[in-house]
Design a protein around this motif. Structure first.
Motif, PDB file in Angstrom:
ATOM      1  N   LEU A 262     -33.361 -22.879  29.819  1.00  0.00           N
ATOM      2  CA  LEU A 262     -34.450 -22.946  30.800  1.00  0.00           C
ATOM      3  C   LEU A 262     -34.980 -24.376  30.903  1.00  0.00           C
ATOM      4  N   LYS A 263     -35.172 -25.017  29.781  1.00  0.00           N
ATOM      5  CA  LYS A 263     -35.660 -26.402  29.776  1.00  0.00           C
ATOM      6  C   LYS A 263     -34.644 -27.331  30.433  1.00  0.00           C
ATOM      7  N   ARG A 264     -33.369 -27.134  30.106  1.00  0.00           N
ATOM      8  CA  ARG A 264     -32.327 -27.986  30.673  1.00  0.00           C
ATOM      9  C   ARG A 264     -32.326 -27.894  32.198  1.00  0.00           C
ATOM     10  N   ARG A 265     -32.573 -26.699  32.706  1.00  0.00           N
ATOM     11  CA  ARG A 265     -32.595 -26.484  34.155  1.00  0.00           C
ATOM     12  C   ARG A 265     -33.972 -26.775  34.756  1.00  0.00           C
ATOM     13  N   GLU A 266     -34.901 -27.179  33.912  1.00  0.00           N
ATOM     14  CA  GLU A 266     -36.268 -27.483  34.335  1.00  0.00           C
ATOM     15  C   GLU A 266     -36.939 -26.288  34.985  1.00  0.00           C
ATOM     16  N   ILE A 267     -36.723 -25.110  34.389  1.00  0.00           N
ATOM     17  CA  ILE A 267     -37.346 -23.869  34.851  1.00  0.00           C
ATOM     18  C   ILE A 267     -38.517 -23.570  33.920  1.00  0.00           C
ATOM     19  N   VAL A 268     -39.679 -23.403  34.503  1.00  0.00           N
ATOM     20  CA  VAL A 268     -40.873 -23.078  33.721  1.00  0.00           C
ATOM     21  C   VAL A 268     -41.307 -21.670  34.084  1.00  0.00           C
ATOM     22  N   ILE A 269     -41.446 -20.846  33.069  1.00  0.00           N
ATOM     23  CA  ILE A 269     -41.939 -19.487  33.277  1.00  0.00           C
ATOM     24  C   ILE A 269     -43.426 -19.506  32.951  1.00  0.00           C
ATOM     25  N   THR A 270     -44.231 -19.260  33.968  1.00  0.00           N
ATOM     26  CA  THR A 270     -45.681 -19.334  33.789  1.00  0.00           C
ATOM     27  C   THR A 270     -46.284 -18.013  33.338  1.00  0.00           C
ATOM     28  N   HIS A 271     -45.526 -16.943  33.467  1.00  0.00           N
ATOM     29  CA  HIS A 271     -45.968 -15.615  33.046  1.00  0.00           C
ATOM     30  C   HIS A 271     -45.978 -15.570  31.520  1.00  0.00           C
TER      31      HIS A 271
END
Length: 50
Positions: free
Chosen positions: A33-42
């Protein structure tokens, strides 16, 4: 990991946290997730950032 799309990665991460799967597996998903720069705000757990 590069073969799965972002939506499936997010779904896998959320389910892994909900099912309290092995921490090592969750960490692998978090790294991707970090590598793809995806942040889960939930917030799934109080200590969960991703």
């Amino acid at each position: 990991m590069e073969k799965i799309d972002d939506d499936l990665l997010i779904e896998a991460y959320i389910k892994a946290v909900e099912l309290n799967l092995e921490r090592d597996f969750i960490s692998i998903l978090e790294q991707e997730l970090k590598r793809r720069e995806i942040v889960i705000t939930h917030n799934l757990k109080p200590e969960t950032v991703y």
